[in-house]
Scaffold this motif. Structure first.
Motif, mmCIF file in Angstrom:
data_model
loop_
_atom_site.group_PDB
_atom_site.id
_atom_site.type_symbol
_atom_site.label_atom_id
_atom_site.label_comp_id
_atom_site.label_asym_id
_atom_site.label_seq_id
_atom_site.Cartn_x
_atom_site.Cartn_y
_atom_site.Cartn_z
ATOM 1 N N GLU A 70 0.819 -1.216 0.000
ATOM 2 C CA GLU A 70 0.000 0.000 0.000
ATOM 3 C C GLU A 70 0.853 1.266 0.000
ATOM 4 O O GLU A 70 1.857 1.360 0.712
ATOM 5 N N THR A 71 0.445 2.225 -0.800
ATOM 6 C CA THR A 71 1.090 3.540 -0.800
ATOM 7 C C THR A 71 0.788 4.251 0.514
ATOM 8 O O THR A 71 -0.370 4.333 0.914
ATOM 9 N N SER A 73 -0.363 7.003 2.972
ATOM 10 C CA SER A 73 -1.356 8.054 2.711
ATOM 11 C C SER A 73 -0.702 9.389 2.370
ATOM 12 O O SER A 73 -1.188 10.131 1.509
ATOM 13 N N VAL A 76 0.115 9.725 -1.362
ATOM 14 C CA VAL A 76 -0.948 9.712 -2.372
ATOM 15 C C VAL A 76 -1.157 11.137 -2.872
ATOM 16 O O VAL A 76 -1.331 12.058 -2.066
ATOM 17 N N ALA A 150 -5.104 5.718 0.495
ATOM 18 C CA ALA A 150 -4.758 4.810 -0.596
ATOM 19 C C ALA A 150 -5.849 3.782 -0.866
ATOM 20 O O ALA A 150 -5.715 2.969 -1.774
ATOM 21 N N LYS A 151 -6.935 3.827 -0.108
ATOM 22 C CA LYS A 151 -7.998 2.824 -0.229
ATOM 23 C C LYS A 151 -9.231 3.427 -0.873
ATOM 24 O O LYS A 151 -9.607 4.557 -0.581
ATOM 25 N N ILE A 183 -7.033 -0.836 -3.496
ATOM 26 C CA ILE A 183 -5.943 -0.173 -2.788
ATOM 27 C C ILE A 183 -4.899 0.273 -3.806
ATOM 28 O O ILE A 183 -4.578 -0.476 -4.742
ATOM 29 N N LEU A 184 -4.385 1.471 -3.624
ATOM 30 C CA LEU A 184 -3.303 1.990 -4.453
ATOM 31 C C LEU A 184 -1.966 1.553 -3.873
ATOM 32 O O LEU A 184 -1.787 1.531 -2.650
ATOM 33 N N GLY A 185 -1.036 1.230 -4.762
ATOM 34 C CA GLY A 185 0.264 0.767 -4.317
ATOM 35 C C GLY A 185 1.400 1.441 -5.056
ATOM 36 O O GLY A 185 1.192 2.204 -6.004
ATOM 37 N N ALA A 189 1.691 5.816 -5.882
ATOM 38 C CA ALA A 189 0.291 5.423 -6.119
ATOM 39 C C ALA A 189 0.026 5.159 -7.596
ATOM 40 O O ALA A 189 -1.022 5.525 -8.129
ATOM 41 N N THR A 192 -2.394 -0.570 -8.581
ATOM 42 C CA THR A 192 -3.595 -0.825 -7.805
ATOM 43 C C THR A 192 -3.955 -2.294 -7.842
ATOM 44 O O THR A 192 -3.560 -3.029 -8.748
#
Length: 214
Positions: A70-71, A73, A76, A150-151, A183-185, A189, A192
């Motif tokens: 996960e990126t 927060s 992002v 990121a969610k 979720i962004l990764g 970011a 995903t």
């Protein structure tokens, strides 16, 4: 080898889908680059070889479908957008015709960081309907997912539809429901992972799994 940028064991988020109660969510896991496995609750699951730098699909994971680093927060973006593309997995059960499509579709995930909204569009199905090859039309859309950090997930603005599959009844009656988590990764970011379900009463249900990269 999936998650190619990972040199040491790393915390990941794992997207889950419990088909017994239609619950989609995410849980904590740990990715080990040496074994190429994600461990969840003491059990290891292999990642598919077509993963990206920060996201990959789980093989034989049961309810555990995809893992992503996960990126943070704070990393992002707060403006602009990212467009991530890949091939996603789809199961589409059309109840009126008793047809079941299983296969893949081209997927585009667009994150708008200014409005905190994410859209998923899938087209060009390639797979089978009840064992017969299918490569005709079809589009799946999940729009207006709410992004927080990121969610992203469904809320009261989220819509979904399945249209254009030959011989099938569209899932666009206006009463369909969407359950989704993404979720962004990656450090910026730019990747995903997402899992979603579109259910439209007696018309049918579609389940999708996507890992994508900008």
């Amino acid at each position: 080898m999936a998650l190619v940028d990972v040199a040491a064991s790393s915390a990941v988020r794992v997207l889950t889908f419990d088909t017994s109660n239609d619950q989609i969510g995410d849980v904590a896991g740990v990715y080990d680059p040496l074994s190429n496995e994600v461990t969840i609750g003491g059990t290891g699951y292999a990642l598919a070889s077509d993963g990206n730098s920060a996201a990959g699909k789980l093989i034989g994971g049961g309810n555990n479908l995809a893992a992503i680093i996960e990126t943070p927060s704070a990393m992002v973006p707060t403006g602009g957008s990212a467009t991530m593309r890949s091939t996603g997995d789809v199961i589409y059960v059309n109840q009126p015709t008793s047809q079941v499509f299983t296969g893949t579709m081209n997927a585009t995930v667009t994150a708008n960081f200014a409005t905190d909204r994410v859209n998923i569009t899938m087209n060009n199905p390639n797979g089978q309907i009840d064992g017969v090859a299918y490569a005709s039309g079809g589009t799946i859309e999940v729009n207006e997912l709410a992004l927080n950090g990121a969610k992203y997930q469904d809320d009261n603005r989220t819509t979904g539809s399945v249209t254009g599959f030959v011989g099938a009844t569209d899932l666009n009656s206006g009463s369909q429901t969407v359950n989704a988590v993404g979720i962004l990764g990656g450090a910026t970011a730019n990747e995903t992972a997402a899992v979603a379900q579109i259910k439209d009463g007696s018309r049918g249900t579609a389940i999708l799994r996507v890992t994508a990269k900008e």
